[in-house]
Write a protein that holds these residues in place. Structure first.
Motif, PDB file in Angstrom:
ATOM      1  N   SER A  36      -3.538  -7.718   0.221  1.00 54.10           N
ATOM      2  CA  SER A  36      -2.951  -7.453  -0.857  1.00 54.10           C
ATOM      3  C   SER A  36      -2.781  -8.903  -1.640  1.00 54.10           C
ATOM      4  O   SER A  36      -1.863  -9.771  -1.154  1.00 54.10           O
ATOM      5  N   SER A  56      -5.962  -0.036  -6.810  1.00 53.51           N
ATOM      6  CA  SER A  56      -6.799   0.972  -6.267  1.00 53.51           C
ATOM      7  C   SER A  56      -6.867   1.461  -5.252  1.00 53.51           C
ATOM      8  O   SER A  56      -5.912   2.277  -4.773  1.00 53.51           O
ATOM      9  N   ALA A  82       0.915  -1.722  -0.284  1.00 49.29           N
ATOM     10  CA  ALA A  82      -0.307   0.249  -0.160  1.00 49.29           C
ATOM     11  C   ALA A  82       1.223   0.900   0.473  1.00 49.29           C
ATOM     12  O   ALA A  82       1.812   1.308   0.256  1.00 49.29           O
ATOM     13  N   ALA A  96     -12.179  -4.287  -4.262  1.00 53.12           N
ATOM     14  CA  ALA A  96     -11.539  -2.835  -4.663  1.00 53.12           C
ATOM     15  C   ALA A  96     -12.479  -1.758  -5.149  1.00 53.12           C
ATOM     16  O   ALA A  96     -12.871  -0.665  -5.147  1.00 53.12           O
ATOM     17  N   THR A 100      -2.667  -1.305  -3.520  1.00 50.23           N
ATOM     18  CA  THR A 100      -4.035   0.061  -3.196  1.00 50.23           C
ATOM     19  C   THR A 100      -2.802   1.582  -2.720  1.00 50.23           C
ATOM     20  O   THR A 100      -2.037   1.813  -1.602  1.00 50.23           O
ATOM     21  N   LEU A 113      -8.711   3.050  -1.813  1.00 45.98           N
ATOM     22  CA  LEU A 113      -9.207   3.034  -0.965  1.00 45.98           C
ATOM     23  C   LEU A 113     -10.020   4.180  -0.002  1.00 45.98           C
ATOM     24  O   LEU A 113      -9.912   5.054  -0.052  1.00 45.98           O
TER      25      LEU A 113
END
Lengths: 366, 386
Positions: free
Chosen positions: B303, B291, B227, B276, B310, B293
């Motif tokens: 993931s 993605s 992320a 997602a 993300t 969020l």
């Protein structure tokens, strides 16, 4: 899309189920998809992410299915929460967060469940005349109100069960005395029964009964419905071992043991065809969906249908899910058998160690 | 020590050289055993072996030996290395440093991938046949007690890579007299400061760096970012940055394509991407997905790796540190895009026991030879002092 449109879709679905034919099914599925594209937010977002216009679709395969995990992370419903009539929840043992299926109307669910069970599990019972003693290793819906399986089996008792049907799974455990009594009575009266239970419940029962040395030869006409996985609640057995276990313990021929495939996220169920096609042309067990249901085996990455004989993931297009998700993508592995059937091969487990990475990443988001 | 270091550097050069028999064999066989593309294998070999020069290795080893001065360093006699299979070059550091310090090394390779450690052993044997007695690779299912027990009993140090469950299990079986150096499961994360979002050029540069960090080893390793937090207040917001990251990942796909997707991962990817899209925003590119969020809601599923990442908006560095600090020892790497002072600002904000490797984006998966791993310095972690 308003109430009238939705009502029309429900009526078309009920008619399709009653007719037990698949003509007009795909057209109905596309219309439901278009309805949900406007009213079910997670599905609208999925289409937007893929740049798909549902009105341009000519075939259900042109549109994506909603993955089952979405039910654990978002509300999947065309209606507002205050219109929920019933909420079914997944067992939640694999990941901690339970999926939710919000139903505003149980008519499609009931119609589909009754029709499929009558055709595949109780084909010999004449409607409105014949009933069978059901012995249920599934909790009563009053004890498990958010279990779709408990609800379904409860409805089976209403539709197909004789007054002496019993629930022998209570407070998360087998009521062994009740089970023994019910089966002893059935044998004494030479009356067939239908044993309905989950895989883990049957295994737990087996572990208790084997110690006691109890075994039955249930009367002809008896049958067993077995469903679901083990979910970490019991030791695991292979499908072959399960058949042998059930046949040996209850004296029911293997060809009268029927597996059921359903899930919280769906309104319809699929059964093996062993009761209706015991000497099947394919020499082995297979699931065949009812005519209103469309089951496709798709490639795990492209999500397009795989050639017959190739392994893939099960996708189910269920018009009875009018108010939620018309197409559901599972992580269940399967292979097509014949033109209309399939065989399940187990779950596709993620490559990342589940418990480890899950705990780590949940710390990240909490 | 000098002779050992020189031999190790020669072996590394042999494997790195696509024109050598072993280098060619590595490039031919490793894509199949690792599941990485041939381009990614070549990149991994070049970047991990390229830094293993005689000077660089010698320098790190000398500094390690001097780290406890004036005490006398006591090197290990026998090191057993338990390898995981997700990043094939991960065996290099523990094996090379133990050998450089003069230890005998037995590497228990993952049954998923044991080709690279065996190629390393072959490269060493080619420089000097005597190395076959100093370095051995074994492969058997993890947890085979009758094979592991004598190995552990003979060791004075066990270096273990694996899941938390694997580490926990090893703890119960490695004798109390044997030192256990643990490298359990972990993830990487990244932070993009607002100053890198002030212009299209700066954002694009950060996105390019992060794309390499995500793509390397197909996001399967503990250093791979799962992320990316994007500081709010820049001209480029989280979704716009995610678009750029997706585009940069598409570019990377052309020169470092993702390996084939195992079907089990494909199923996890399908679920992750569905959630997602349903919960936030999703861009599916060529062999990747990014993605964004949105705030609130339930935590998303982990993931699945394989270039699914993300992006999240974040008010400031302090919030980022508080968030990722919750990972504790599982936080293995932080990539940073921003001013030069960013790492120094982040480090004190991370609560112990978190001690990730902090590096600029674009370099998360190519740590220098002297980089700490899990807070332990190379070579120093193997030494005791008298």
């Amino acid at each position: 899309m308003g109430t009238r449109e939705r009502r029309h879709l429900v009526d078309r679905t009920l008619t399709l189920i009653d007719r037990a034919a698949d003509t007009a099914r795909d057209e109905l599925l596309l219309d439901i998809a278009r309805f949900q594209a406007e009213t079910v937010e997670p599905y609208r977002r999925l289409l937007a992410a893929r740049g798909i216009d549902p009105h341009a679709a000519r075939h259900p395969d042109d549109l994506p299915a909603l993955p089952t995990d979405v039910f654990r992370h978002a509300r999947v419903a065309a209606h507002a929460p205050d219109q929920d009539l019933r909420v079914f929840r997944t067992s939640g043992t694999t990941s901690g967060r339970r999926g939710e299926h919000h139903l505003r109307d149980l008519a499609p669910y009931d119609r589909a469940a009754r029709a499929a069970a009558r055709a595949s599990l109780f084909p010999d019972l004449v409607a409105d005349r014949d009933r069978l003693r059901l012995v249920c290793l599934v909790p009563d819906p009053a004890e498990a109100p958010d279990s779709s399986l408990a609800y379904m089996v409860g409805r089976f008792r209403d539709w197909f069960g004789s007054p002496d049907s019993v629930v022998v799974w209570r407070d998360g455990a087998l009521d062994r005395d009740r089970l023994e009594r019910a089966l002893d009575e059935a044998v004494a009266e030479a009356e067939p029964v239908a044993l309905l239970g989950t895989s883990f419940a049957f295994v737990r029962a087996e572990d208790e009964l084997v110690e006691l040395g109890r075994r039955w030869t249930l009367p002809p006409g008896s049958r067993v419905m077995q469903t679901g996985g083990f979910k970490g609640r019991s030791r695991e057995v292979t499908p072959g071992e399960m058949l042998a276990l059930l046949a040996g313990r209850y004296g029911v021929p293997e060809r009268r043991i029927v597996a059921e495939y359903g899930m919280t996220e769906l309104s319809s169920q699929v059964y093996e065809t062993t009761l209706t096609d015991p000497d099947g042309a394919f020499g082995d067990r297979r699931f065949v969906p009812p005519p209103w249901l469309r089951v496709t085996i798709v490639h795990p990455e492209t999500l397009r249908p795989v050639p017959d004989g190739d392994e893939g993931l099960v996708r189910i297009d269920d018009p009875a899910n009018v108010d939620t998700a018309w197409a559901v993508q599972t992580s269940d592995r399967a292979v097509r058998v014949g033109t209309d059937g399939f065989r399940l091969l187990g779950r596709a487990e993620g490559a990342v160690p589940r418990g480890c990475s899950l705990a780590v990443e949940e710390a990240l988001w909490s | 020590m000098t002779g050992r270091v020189a031999a190790l550097a020669r072996a590394a050069a042999l494997l790195a050289d696509p024109g050598s028999d072993l280098g060619s064999e590595a490039r031919r066989s490793l894509p199949e055993t690792t599941g990485l593309s041939s381009e990614m294998v070549a990149w991994a070999l070049e970047t991990s072996l390229g830094s293993l020069t005689e000077d660089a290795l010698g320098d790190v080893v000398r500094r390690a030996l001097a780290a406890g001065a004036p005490r006398r360093p006591v090197p290990p006699r026998w090191v057993t290395v338990i390898l995981a299979g997700n990043v094939f070059t991960a065996c290099l550091r523990p094996v090379i440093f133990a050998l450089a310090l003069g230890a005998r090394v037995v590497a228990k390779a993952s049954s998923r991938e044991d080709r690279f450690p065996r190629l390393l052993a072959a490269a060493l044997a080619e420089t000097d046949p005597g190395w076959t007695e100093r370095f051995e690779v074994v492969t058997f299912p993890g947890g085979t007690a009758e094979l592991e027990a004598p190995l552990f009993a003979a060791s004075d140090t066990v270096v273990a890579y694996g899941s938390d469950e694997t580490i926990q299990d090893l703890r119960s079986r490695v004798p109390a007299t044997v030192r256990l150096l643990e490298h359990g499961h972990g993830v990487g994360t990244a932070f993009v400061a607002a100053e890198m979002l002030a212009s299209e050029e700066a954002a694009a540069e950060a996105a390019r760096g992060l794309a390499l960090d995500v793509a390397a080893y197909d996001q399967r390793g503990c250093l791979s970012p799962v992320a990316v937090w994007v500081e709010q207040g820049g001209a480029v917001d989280a979704q716009a940055f995610a678009e750029r990251l997706g585009g940069a990942l598409d570019d990377i796909e052309r020169r470092l394509p993702r390996g084939p997707l195992p079907s089990s991962v494909a199923a996890a990817q399908m679920q992750w991407r569905g959630v997602a899209a349903a919960r936030g925003w999703l861009r599916e590119g060529s062999g990747n997905a990014v993605s964004v969020l949105e705030d609130g809601g339930t935590p998303p599923p982990p993931s699945p790796g394989y270039r699914n990442v993300t992006v999240l908006p974040c008010p400031d560095l302090e919030t980022f540190a508080a968030t990722v600090g919750r990972l504790g020892v599982h936080l293995k790497a932080v990539g940073m895009a921003g001013g030069d002072d960013l790492p120094k600002r982040l480090a004190p904000l991370l609560p112990p026991p978190a001690c990730p490797r902090i590096s600029p984006v674009g370099t998360m998966q190519t740590p220098p030879l002297d980089a700490a791993a899990d807070g332990m310095l190379p070579g120093v972690d193997l030494l005791r002092w008298m």
